[in-house]
Design a protein around this motif. Structure first.
Motif, PDB file in Angstrom:
ATOM      1  N   VAL B  23     -44.012  -2.717 -49.135  1.00  0.00           N
ATOM      2  CA  VAL B  23     -43.297  -2.027 -50.203  1.00  0.00           C
ATOM      3  C   VAL B  23     -44.253  -1.611 -51.311  1.00  0.00           C
ATOM      4  O   VAL B  23     -44.250  -0.465 -51.762  1.00  0.00           O
ATOM      5  CB  VAL B  23     -42.183  -2.931 -50.769  1.00  0.00           C
ATOM      6  N   LEU B  24     -45.092  -2.533 -51.731  1.00  0.00           N
ATOM      7  CA  LEU B  24     -46.044  -2.222 -52.798  1.00  0.00           C
ATOM      8  C   LEU B  24     -47.067  -1.198 -52.330  1.00  0.00           C
ATOM      9  O   LEU B  24     -47.496  -0.343 -53.116  1.00  0.00           O
ATOM     10  CB  LEU B  24     -46.742  -3.503 -53.242  1.00  0.00           C
ATOM     11  N   LEU B  27     -45.770   2.223 -52.694  1.00  0.00           N
ATOM     12  CA  LEU B  27     -45.731   2.708 -54.072  1.00  0.00           C
ATOM     13  C   LEU B  27     -47.110   2.723 -54.717  1.00  0.00           C
ATOM     14  O   LEU B  27     -47.231   3.027 -55.906  1.00  0.00           O
ATOM     15  CB  LEU B  27     -44.789   1.831 -54.898  1.00  0.00           C
ATOM     16  N   ILE B  33     -45.740   7.925 -56.300  1.00  0.00           N
ATOM     17  CA  ILE B  33     -45.208   7.497 -57.593  1.00  0.00           C
ATOM     18  C   ILE B  33     -44.637   8.697 -58.335  1.00  0.00           C
ATOM     19  O   ILE B  33     -43.546   8.644 -58.914  1.00  0.00           O
ATOM     20  CB  ILE B  33     -46.307   6.809 -58.424  1.00  0.00           C
ATOM     21  N   ARG B  69     -38.557   7.673 -46.839  1.00  0.00           N
ATOM     22  CA  ARG B  69     -37.287   7.699 -46.134  1.00  0.00           C
ATOM     23  C   ARG B  69     -37.207   6.539 -45.148  1.00  0.00           C
ATOM     24  O   ARG B  69     -36.175   5.899 -45.005  1.00  0.00           O
ATOM     25  CB  ARG B  69     -37.163   9.030 -45.396  1.00  0.00           C
ATOM     26  N   MET B  70     -38.312   6.266 -44.464  1.00  0.00           N
ATOM     27  CA  MET B  70     -38.333   5.154 -43.512  1.00  0.00           C
ATOM     28  C   MET B  70     -38.103   3.828 -44.222  1.00  0.00           C
ATOM     29  O   MET B  70     -37.502   2.913 -43.654  1.00  0.00           O
ATOM     30  CB  MET B  70     -39.664   5.123 -42.773  1.00  0.00           C
ATOM     31  N   ALA B  71     -38.566   3.727 -45.441  1.00  0.00           N
ATOM     32  CA  ALA B  71     -38.388   2.490 -46.201  1.00  0.00           C
ATOM     33  C   ALA B  71     -37.047   2.472 -46.934  1.00  0.00           C
ATOM     34  O   ALA B  71     -36.802   1.578 -47.747  1.00  0.00           O
ATOM     35  CB  ALA B  71     -39.527   2.318 -47.201  1.00  0.00           C
ATOM     36  N   ARG B  72     -36.199   3.456 -46.652  1.00  0.00           N
ATOM     37  CA  ARG B  72     -34.870   3.509 -47.278  1.00  0.00           C
ATOM     38  C   ARG B  72     -34.954   3.656 -48.795  1.00  0.00           C
ATOM     39  O   ARG B  72     -34.050   3.229 -49.509  1.00  0.00           O
ATOM     40  CB  ARG B  72     -34.064   2.256 -46.955  1.00  0.00           C
ATOM     41  N   MET B  73     -36.018   4.220 -49.270  1.00  0.00           N
ATOM     42  CA  MET B  73     -36.126   4.409 -50.716  1.00  0.00           C
ATOM     43  C   MET B  73     -35.522   5.736 -51.143  1.00  0.00           C
ATOM     44  O   MET B  73     -35.173   5.897 -52.310  1.00  0.00           O
ATOM     45  CB  MET B  73     -37.597   4.367 -51.140  1.00  0.00           C
ATOM     46  N   THR B  76     -31.444  11.766 -47.781  1.00  0.00           N
ATOM     47  CA  THR B  76     -31.531  13.223 -47.676  1.00  0.00           C
ATOM     48  C   THR B  76     -30.138  13.835 -47.569  1.00  0.00           C
ATOM     49  O   THR B  76     -29.193  13.193 -47.108  1.00  0.00           O
ATOM     50  CB  THR B  76     -32.342  13.619 -46.435  1.00  0.00           C
ATOM     51  N   ASP B  89     -31.753   4.001 -54.621  1.00  0.00           N
ATOM     52  CA  ASP B  89     -31.317   3.143 -55.725  1.00  0.00           C
ATOM     53  C   ASP B  89     -32.412   3.111 -56.775  1.00  0.00           C
ATOM     54  O   ASP B  89     -33.359   3.881 -56.710  1.00  0.00           O
ATOM     55  CB  ASP B  89     -30.986   1.732 -55.228  1.00  0.00           C
ATOM     56  N   HIS B  91     -34.342   0.525 -57.434  1.00  0.00           N
ATOM     57  CA  HIS B  91     -35.344  -0.513 -57.206  1.00  0.00           C
ATOM     58  C   HIS B  91     -36.755   0.052 -57.245  1.00  0.00           C
ATOM     59  O   HIS B  91     -37.654  -0.528 -57.863  1.00  0.00           O
ATOM     60  CB  HIS B  91     -35.090  -1.185 -55.853  1.00  0.00           C
ATOM     61  N   ALA B  94     -37.719   0.853 -60.735  1.00  0.00           N
ATOM     62  CA  ALA B  94     -37.976  -0.370 -61.491  1.00  0.00           C
ATOM     63  C   ALA B  94     -39.368  -0.907 -61.194  1.00  0.00           C
ATOM     64  O   ALA B  94     -40.099  -1.324 -62.098  1.00  0.00           O
ATOM     65  CB  ALA B  94     -36.917  -1.419 -61.144  1.00  0.00           C
ATOM     66  N   LEU B  95     -39.727  -0.861 -59.935  1.00  0.00           N
ATOM     67  CA  LEU B  95     -41.049  -1.329 -59.535  1.00  0.00           C
ATOM     68  C   LEU B  95     -42.135  -0.474 -60.176  1.00  0.00           C
ATOM     69  O   LEU B  95     -43.125  -0.989 -60.713  1.00  0.00           O
ATOM     70  CB  LEU B  95     -41.159  -1.273 -58.010  1.00  0.00           C
TER      71      LEU B  95
END
Lengths: 121, 121
Positions: B23-24, B27, B33, B69-73, B76, B89, B91, B94-95
Motif C-alpha cells: 500500500v505504501l 503511494l 500522489i 484500481r487493482m488496489a481498490r483505491m 471507474t 474512499d 483512506h 488520509a495516508l
DNA sequence: TTAGTATCTGCGTATGCATGCAGATACTAA
DNA sequence: TTAGTATCTGCATGCATACGCAGATACTAA
C-alpha cells in the motif's frame, strides 16, 4: 516559521509531494516497517536485537536504520559498543498503522484485480 | 481458532506488514500522489484530464491508474469514450496527507535530503 | 473515420539483500 | 598497567529484481 507554501489543506505544492513520496517510499519496505513496529513496542533497541526481530542481517538493518535516521524518524543513543535506536515521534507509526488499516480494508473487500478490458485470449 | 504468528507480540501479523508495504509503495510515487490529490479535489476525472494535471503521458497515467484500481483505491465509471476515475474512499488521501505532514515536519526540523546520498561533508 | 483508453516492450535507474571488511569499544589475562 | 580477543556497528561492492517512463500498438465508442 516558513509558512509561505502552507497549503496542506488545498493541493500541496508539487515539491512537497516529492517529499511525501520519499517518506512513503521509506516506509514501503517490510523490513523498515517491522523496524518501526519493533521500536514502537520496545522503545529502545540496538541494531543486533532489531536484526534478530526482523530476521535480517545486522549490516542490512544498519543500512535501513541509516535511512530512517536521515529522515529524522529515529534517534540514536550510544551505549558502549551498542547504539540504541528510538523512534523520534509517532508520525511514522501512525503512517504504518494507517497503511495496515488500508491493507486490511482492501483484503476485506477482496483484492481481485478487476480487468476493465477483455483480458486476453 | 488458528494460532497466527501473533504469539506474544501484539503487533500486526507479519503477513499484513507485507500488504501495508505494498500500500505504501503504491503511494510512494509522486505521480500517483498527484493523481490521488487531483481526484480528491475534482471527485471525478478522465485519464486525459489527469494526465494533463500531473504532467505525464496518458499511457503512463493509465498504468498508474490500473495499479490504483487493482488496489481498490479508485473506481471507474464509463461515460461515452471516457472513463471517469474516482477515489474509492478517503483512506488513500488520509495516508497521503499524513505523509505530507510528516514531510513538512521533517523539513521544519532540519534537512531531509531529496536524494538519500549525502555528499561527504 | 477520430478520439479516448488500455496494454506491451525496451531502456535506464533505483532498490534490497548478502558478503566482506574496517573502525570502535569492552573484556580478560598476565 | 599492556596485549590480545571478541563483539558491535557502519560502509562499500556485486547481483538480481522492480519500477517509471516513453513509444508503439490494439481495442472501443461515437
Amino acid at each position: 516559521m516558513h509558512a509561505d507554501t502552507n497549503d496542506a489543506r488545498r493541493q500541496p505544492s508539487w515539491e512537497c509531494v516529492d517529499l511525501a513520496a520519499e517518506v512513503l517510499s521509506l516506509l514501503s519496505d517490510p523490513t523498515r516497517i517491522r523496524i518501526v513496529l519493533a521500536l514502537h513496542h520496545d522503545e529502545e533497541l540496538p541494531v543486533n536485537a532489531l536484526a534478530e526481530l526482523v530476521g535480517k542481517k545486522p549490516s542490512g538493518v544498519s543500512q535501513h536504520l541509516a535511512r530512517l535516521r536521515m529522515a529524522r524518524m529515529v534517534t540514536t543513543r550510544q551505549e558502549g559498543t551498542s547504539v540504541l535506536y528510538r523512534l523520534t515521534d509517532e508520525h511514522a507509526v501512525a503512517l504504518v498503522v494507517e497503511a495496515i488499516r488500508q491493507a486490511e480494508h482492501a483484503v476485506a473487500n477482496g483484492q481481485i484485480p478487476p480487468h476493465h478490458h477483455t483480458p486476453r485470449s
